[in-house]
Design a protein around this motif. Structure first.
Motif, PDB file in Angstrom:
ATOM      1  N   SER A  12       7.082   6.637  24.319  1.00  0.00           N
ATOM      2  CA  SER A  12       6.128   7.217  23.379  1.00  0.00           C
ATOM      3  C   SER A  12       5.039   6.205  23.081  1.00  0.00           C
ATOM      4  O   SER A  12       5.179   5.022  23.356  1.00  0.00           O
ATOM      5  CB  SER A  12       6.840   7.655  22.098  1.00  0.00           C
ATOM      6  N   LEU A  13       3.967   6.693  22.530  1.00  0.00           N
ATOM      7  CA  LEU A  13       2.845   5.836  22.155  1.00  0.00           C
ATOM      8  C   LEU A  13       3.201   5.054  20.901  1.00  0.00           C
ATOM      9  O   LEU A  13       4.064   5.468  20.131  1.00  0.00           O
ATOM     10  CB  LEU A  13       1.612   6.701  21.881  1.00  0.00           C
ATOM     11  N   HIS A  29      -7.085   6.408  20.150  1.00  0.00           N
ATOM     12  CA  HIS A  29      -6.222   7.565  20.390  1.00  0.00           C
ATOM     13  C   HIS A  29      -6.453   8.113  21.803  1.00  0.00           C
ATOM     14  O   HIS A  29      -7.518   7.913  22.396  1.00  0.00           O
ATOM     15  CB  HIS A  29      -6.502   8.657  19.347  1.00  0.00           C
ATOM     16  N   GLN A  30      -5.460   8.770  22.331  1.00  0.00           N
ATOM     17  CA  GLN A  30      -5.544   9.381  23.660  1.00  0.00           C
ATOM     18  C   GLN A  30      -6.145  10.782  23.527  1.00  0.00           C
ATOM     19  O   GLN A  30      -5.688  11.578  22.710  1.00  0.00           O
ATOM     20  CB  GLN A  30      -4.149   9.489  24.287  1.00  0.00           C
ATOM     21  N   LYS A  63      -2.344   8.488  18.388  1.00  0.00           N
ATOM     22  CA  LYS A  63      -2.053   9.911  18.580  1.00  0.00           C
ATOM     23  C   LYS A  63      -2.476  10.324  19.981  1.00  0.00           C
ATOM     24  O   LYS A  63      -3.397   9.752  20.555  1.00  0.00           O
ATOM     25  CB  LYS A  63      -2.789  10.752  17.543  1.00  0.00           C
ATOM     26  N   ASN A  64      -1.805  11.320  20.506  1.00  0.00           N
ATOM     27  CA  ASN A  64      -2.102  11.867  21.819  1.00  0.00           C
ATOM     28  C   ASN A  64      -2.625  13.284  21.598  1.00  0.00           C
ATOM     29  O   ASN A  64      -1.853  14.221  21.459  1.00  0.00           O
ATOM     30  CB  ASN A  64      -0.830  11.872  22.668  1.00  0.00           C
ATOM     31  N   TYR A  65      -3.948  13.421  21.528  1.00  0.00           N
ATOM     32  CA  TYR A  65      -4.560  14.709  21.227  1.00  0.00           C
ATOM     33  C   TYR A  65      -4.681  15.575  22.475  1.00  0.00           C
ATOM     34  O   TYR A  65      -5.199  15.127  23.492  1.00  0.00           O
ATOM     35  CB  TYR A  65      -5.960  14.519  20.635  1.00  0.00           C
ATOM     36  N   HIS A  87      -9.584  10.845  28.197  1.00  0.00           N
ATOM     37  CA  HIS A  87      -8.726  10.185  29.173  1.00  0.00           C
ATOM     38  C   HIS A  87      -8.287  11.119  30.291  1.00  0.00           C
ATOM     39  O   HIS A  87      -8.091  10.671  31.410  1.00  0.00           O
ATOM     40  CB  HIS A  87      -7.480   9.617  28.475  1.00  0.00           C
ATOM     41  N   CYS A 141      -6.942  14.225  25.581  1.00  0.00           N
ATOM     42  CA  CYS A 141      -6.717  15.054  26.758  1.00  0.00           C
ATOM     43  C   CYS A 141      -7.244  16.453  26.451  1.00  0.00           C
ATOM     44  O   CYS A 141      -6.805  17.076  25.484  1.00  0.00           O
ATOM     45  CB  CYS A 141      -5.232  15.127  27.099  1.00  0.00           C
TER      46      CYS A 141
END
Length: 139
Positions: A18-19, A67-68, A24-26, A95, A70
């Motif tokens: 996990s990050l 933050h990531q 956060k992975n948006y 990303h 996508c």
């Protein structure tokens, strides 16, 4: 298996990496969320629609904070190039770009990670905490 995938939960079970907690992975929809709702059946509109400025500013701010980002869209693979070009043309920082999200708005996401969802309602701003009732698996 590499060391990066040998994460264990509190019970010793293997889990996916996990990050870090502050990242956060948006996963962000495109049509109807960051620009006009352009259906796959009208691909000629994909190159000419304008972004929602509040979405552009907010997403780029999140990206700049580490933050990531996508974009996850119902647009099909055949529209990937025009979509990527549109994102670049309008200055979206991101990303990754995933095509082929299920069409229709009533999906129920099941995952082995915690999934948070926010329904877009016409304004793209910073997120706030709010308590809501959610469905979870029965113990």
């Amino acid at each position: 298996m590499t060391d990066e995938f040998k994460h264990k939960d509190s019970k010793g079970q293997s889990i996916s990496p996990s990050l870090p907690g502050n990242v956060k992975n948006y996963l962000i929809d495109i049509d109807g969320t960051i620009t006009d709702d352009v259906p796959n059946e009208e691909p000629e509109r994909m190159a000419t629609c304008e972004p929602f400025i509040d979405a552009l500013e907010t997403i780029n701010k999140w990206y700049d904070k580490g933050h990531q980002i996508c974009f996850f869209t119902s647009r099909t693979e055949e529209h990937k190039e025009v979509t990527a070009n549109w994102l670049i043309k309008h200055g979206f920082k991101y990303h990754s770009l995933l095509m082929g999200k299920p069409r229709g708005g009533n999906y129920h996401w099941i995952d082995n990670h915690i999934v948070k969802a926010t329904r877009y309602k016409g304004r793209f701003t910073d997120l706030i905490n709010k308590n809501e009732i959610i469905q979870v698996f029965k113990d």
